[in-house]
Scaffold this motif. Structure first.
Motif: not given
Length: 205
Positions: A178-205
């Motif tokens: 990618s050009s820097g973004c983190i990509r997931l399988l579409n079915q996986d990003i839909m699952d994560l989207y339903n779990r994570v809240d606005i304001g959630a902390k994201v640590i990229v290492k």
């Protein structure tokens, strides 16, 4: 979404039977990658046998001092972890930035979008002039590079320009493309989207 029942070890067998999950070699697989219709779009099934098994969505043990609800992205291992209670995490396989486009740091999820519009940044258009046609935004759809969902990363109140998002290119998971973004399988990003809240902390290492 109430995910606590999945964490009870004694209930794994029952949860597996109810959710149509499977246990392979002691790993608890939660993922269904069947075709799904969402907002009028029909996402194709993911050919799971062609995706390395470690990159399939699954609950794993994960000890951390970070609070449940935090997202931790391990770019070297190509895993994204959604932290759950009791020393567990939902783990997803990811695709990451190619050499020269890597990003790391701590951010917050400021926005969540279903079937987002993709607007290539000016620097990308300079590298790939053919993308100028999308300067005003590429409409949502099955070929949109952001896929079915996007989570927008902000730091200090400012947009980092980086996203956690879906991709139609399932074969890119586990790779640096990618050009820097983190990509997931579409079915996986839909699952994560339903779990994570606005304001959630994201640590990229």
């Amino acid at each position: 979404m109430n995910i606590k029942p999945l964490l009870v070890a004694s209930g794994l067998i029952a949860a597996t039977a109810l959710a149509g999950c499977s246990t392979v070699g002691g790993t608890f697989y939660t993922a269904s990658y069947a075709s799904v219709t969402d907002a009028g779009y029909k996402l194709p099934a993911i050919p799971k046998t062609k995706v390395p098994s470690q990159y399939l969505r699954q609950i794993v043990k994960y000890e951390t001092s970070e609070a449940p609800g935090t997202v931790i992205v391990d770019t070297s291992a190509k895993f994204l972890y959604f932290i759950m209670p009791d020393g567990k995490a939902m783990r997803y396989g990811i695709g990451v930035g190619k050499q020269g486009f890597e990003w790391s740091g701590t951010a917050r999820i400021a926005m969540k979008r279903e079937w987002p519009t993709w607007t290539p940044p000016a620097a990308m258009i300079r590298r790939r002039p053919e993308l100028a046609q999308y300067r005003g935004g590429m409409k949502p759809g099955l070929q949109n590079p952001l896929g079915a969902r996007a989570l927008y990363l902000f730091r200090g109140g400012h947009d980092t320009g980086y996203r956690l998002h879906g991709t139609p290119e399932w074969w890119s998971i586990g790779k640096a493309m990618s050009s820097g973004c983190i990509r997931l399988l579409n079915q996986d990003i839909m699952d994560l989207y339903n779990r994570v809240d606005i304001g959630a902390k994201v640590i990229v290492k």
